[in-house]
Enzyme design. Structure first.
Site, PDB file in Angstrom:
ATOM      1  N   LYS A  85       6.655 -12.809  31.307  1.00  0.00           N
ATOM      2  CA  LYS A  85       6.336 -11.710  30.371  1.00  0.00           C
ATOM      3  C   LYS A  85       6.667 -12.114  28.946  1.00  0.00           C
ATOM      4  O   LYS A  85       5.963 -11.729  28.005  1.00  0.00           O
ATOM      5  CB  LYS A  85       7.060 -10.426  30.779  1.00  0.00           C
ATOM      6  N   ASP A 116      13.143  -6.116  31.969  1.00  0.00           N
ATOM      7  CA  ASP A 116      12.527  -6.281  33.292  1.00  0.00           C
ATOM      8  C   ASP A 116      13.707  -6.658  34.191  1.00  0.00           C
ATOM      9  O   ASP A 116      14.011  -7.828  34.371  1.00  0.00           O
ATOM     10  CB  ASP A 116      11.498  -7.406  33.176  1.00  0.00           C
ATOM     11  N   CYS A 160      10.283  -4.962  39.667  1.00  0.00           N
ATOM     12  CA  CYS A 160       9.259  -5.282  40.660  1.00  0.00           C
ATOM     13  C   CYS A 160       9.713  -4.720  42.005  1.00  0.00           C
ATOM     14  O   CYS A 160       9.581  -5.348  43.045  1.00  0.00           O
ATOM     15  CB  CYS A 160       8.919  -6.764  40.719  1.00  0.00           C
TER      16      CYS A 160
HETATM   17  C1  LIG Z   1      13.122  -9.669  37.178  1.00  0.00           C
HETATM   18  S1  LIG Z   1      13.743 -11.043  36.376  1.00  0.00           S
HETATM   19  C2  LIG Z   1      12.837 -11.059  34.876  1.00  0.00           C
HETATM   20  C3  LIG Z   1      11.443 -11.661  35.017  1.00  0.00           C
HETATM   21  C4  LIG Z   1      10.845 -12.003  33.668  1.00  0.00           C
HETATM   22  N1  LIG Z   1      10.759 -10.837  32.820  1.00  0.00           N
HETATM   23  C5  LIG Z   1       9.464 -12.624  33.804  1.00  0.00           C
HETATM   24  O1  LIG Z   1       8.470 -11.912  33.675  1.00  0.00           O
HETATM   25  O2  LIG Z   1       9.395 -13.839  34.011  1.00  0.00           O
HETATM   26  C6  LIG Z   1      15.315 -10.512  35.838  1.00  0.00           C
HETATM   27  C7  LIG Z   1      16.074 -11.556  35.033  1.00  0.00           C
HETATM   28  O3  LIG Z   1      17.238 -10.937  34.501  1.00  0.00           O
HETATM   29  C8  LIG Z   1      18.272 -11.898  34.472  1.00  0.00           C
HETATM   30  N2  LIG Z   1      19.565 -11.194  34.351  1.00  0.00           N
HETATM   31  C9  LIG Z   1      20.414 -10.781  35.320  1.00  0.00           C
HETATM   32  N3  LIG Z   1      21.481 -10.173  34.780  1.00  0.00           N
HETATM   33  C10 LIG Z   1      21.315 -10.203  33.448  1.00  0.00           C
HETATM   34  C11 LIG Z   1      22.090  -9.748  32.343  1.00  0.00           C
HETATM   35  N4  LIG Z   1      23.257  -9.142  32.535  1.00  0.00           N
HETATM   36  N5  LIG Z   1      21.622  -9.969  31.117  1.00  0.00           N
HETATM   37  C12 LIG Z   1      20.441 -10.592  30.913  1.00  0.00           C
HETATM   38  N6  LIG Z   1      19.665 -11.059  31.911  1.00  0.00           N
HETATM   39  C13 LIG Z   1      20.102 -10.854  33.163  1.00  0.00           C
HETATM   40  C14 LIG Z   1      18.084 -12.643  35.772  1.00  0.00           C
HETATM   41  O4  LIG Z   1      18.737 -13.902  35.716  1.00  0.00           O
HETATM   42  C15 LIG Z   1      16.560 -12.733  35.840  1.00  0.00           C
HETATM   43  O5  LIG Z   1      16.125 -13.929  35.252  1.00  0.00           O
END
Ligand SMILES: C[S@@+](CC[C@H](N)C(=O)[O-])C[C@H]1O[C@@H](n2cnc3c(N)ncnc32)[C@H](O)[C@@H]1O
Length: 475
Positions: A296, A358, A411
């Protein structure tokens, strides 16, 4: 008279088992998923690459191995119920490698067009190679019992009647854990037809969709290179191209150059909707607060560049932040990638005009992509994500300026990860915000419900079950 010894049948000469590299590879992949908690989509590519180099695997061998692994994993719930009916001890007492061979055999018999005699003999040969002759006899006996009925015949025997227990029936027929059937049905609402279509859509391989990143590539360019037999325009996103079966995204120059990428149309719609909301005042600073691996972010970066806005892509895990760097490389406008915890962010309150979060979630909306995921997830995972989801949304609302817009995406369609999180944050966290109706920002997409939030569905939209809430900060 000589006493003659009773005539013995001459012993069958020992025959070495036939080694079938496709089935051996499928078995190895299943063992890795089972034993090491590996992901099929990560385990298979290196095994296939090695087989291509060492065993001369043709594309059709790779396609069969992939189908055997993915199909066996997806349908595991159904096959377990059938295998259990063919043996006289509890399934949990069968050694896992034996069960993997039996499931592979069951899938060939009940889920493919491989003729039954070929399915049985190939699986018994596999059993001789990987389990030994003794256990191969057991495999042979069970598979012969399975050949007594086709899939529908077996389902009539082993699935509880729908009228007695609808969720248990659907769980066996469509091979999902019962708690997931229940959660998806709660989220979807409606009667039997809808939930059956959704569960079946989870059992289909999703088509590969590309995004032509705006300002960097066009769908016309991709369609012209691919040719009309190999690709179609997207259903909903003006930047999407759908590849025909077997299409290889890596073969496209635009993908190799990062001007295009692989991205589900649901993910494209989420980024496009966030960018589509009109804003009063400046619109120059965008944030993706959970950016890894960067799908994204790369689309947002391209959209931001077209408007002269800059994107900050933030991701907690440094290795995933590096993937975001890769996804954004070559972005025509200004951008920065940082590794930061979105719940304790380094930016000041009110720094951004548009923010996407996300959030990490159970992924129940993308089960068709991860064939083993449904068997790994536990009901307690759902509340486990809630505090993080709430904290990330609260900080996203603080990060945006008054009048700016936040997109909260998952998702997963599970109500506890979607609307309940947003309602909770709006009620408790002391940041004032109001709902924006997301539906007009997905123009032309049907069946978006009553709003203001949007839930996409695999069986209705051909996308992952992405959820999007759009919120405007009001104070
Ligand atoms: C659902 S994925 C996002 C997918 C991304 N938006 C895409 O379209 O490629 C959620 C992401 O949030 C990250 N995440 C988890 N905890 C987080 C935090 N406290 N702060 C920032 N990112 C975090 C995870 O490592 C993961 O890469």
């Amino acid at each position: 008279m000589n006493e003659q010894s009773p005539r013995k049948r001459p012993a069958k000469p020992y025959r070495r088992p036939k080694k079938d590299p496709v089935r051996i590879l499928a078995f190895e992949a299943l063992r890795a998923v089972d034993e090491r908690d590996a992901y099929a989509n990560l385990v298979l590519p290196p095994l296939l690459r090695k087989a291509r180099e060492k065993e001369g695997f043709e594309p059709r061998d790779a396609a069969l191995a992939t189908e055997l692994v993915y199909g066996t994993l997806r349908r595991q719930g159904t096959y377990d119920a059938i295998i259990a009916a063919c043996i006289d001890r509890p399934l949990r007492e069968v050694d896992p490698p034996v069960l993997d061979v039996l499931s592979l055999g069951a899938h060939q018999l009940l889920g493919t067009r491989i003729p039954p005699h070929a399915a049985v003999s190939a699986t018994v040969e596999l059993a001789r190679v990987v389990l030994g002759d003794g256990r191969a006899k057991f495999v042979n006996a069970v598979l012969r019992r399975i050949t007594a009925h086709d899939l529908d015949g077996w389902l009539e025997k082993v699935a509880p009647p729908y009228e007695d227990d609808p969720e248990a029936h659907l769980a066996v027929v469509h091979s999902h854990p019962r708690w997931i059937v229940s959660a998806l049905w709660d989220a979807l609402g409606g009667g039997r037809a809808g939930i059956e279509d959704l569960l079946e859509a989870d059992n289909e391989r999703p088509e590969v969709t590309l995004v032509a990143r705006p300002g960097r590539a066009t769908t016309e360019e991709l369609l012209a290179v691919l040719g009309e037999d190999s690709a179609l325009p997207g259903r909903w996103s003006p930047h999407a191209v759908r590849l025909a079966e077997g299409g290889e995204p890596g073969a496209l120059e635009a993908v190799r150059e990062g001007r295009a990428g692989v991205q589900d149309e649901g993910s494209q719609l989420v980024a496009l909707a966030l960018a589509d909301v009109p804003l009063d005042g400046p619109d120059t600073r965008w944030l993706d607060g959970c950016a890894g691996p960067g799908g994204k972010a790369a689309l947002l970066g391209a959209l931001a560049a077209e408007r002269g806005a800059a994107l900050l892509a933030s991701e907690k895990q440094p290795h995933r932040a590096r993937l975001v760097e890769r996804a954004l490389a070559g972005n025509p406008g200004p951008y920065q990638v940082i590794a930061a915890d979105g719940t304790r962010p380094p930016w000041r309150e009110g720094s951004f005009d548009r923010v996407l979060v996300d959030v990490p979630c159970t992924g129940l909306g993308a089960l068709r992509r991860r064939p083993e995921a449904r068997w790994r997830r536990r009901p307690e995972d759902v509340p486990g994500f809630a505090p993080l989801q709430r904290d990330l949304l609260r900080e996203a609302l603080r990060a945006v300026r008054v009048g700016g817009v936040v997109g909260y995406a998952t998702c997963s369609p599970h109500p506890a990860e979607t609307k309940a999180v947003v309602d909770d944050v709006l009620k408790r966290e002391g940041v004032s915000a109001e709902w924006i109706d997301a539906r007009p920002h997905m123009q032309g997409v049907p069946a978006l419900g009553d709003g203001p939030d949007v839930q996409l569905w695999p069986h209705l939209h051909g996308t992952d079950a992405m959820y999007l809430a759009l919120l405007r900060r009001t104070g």
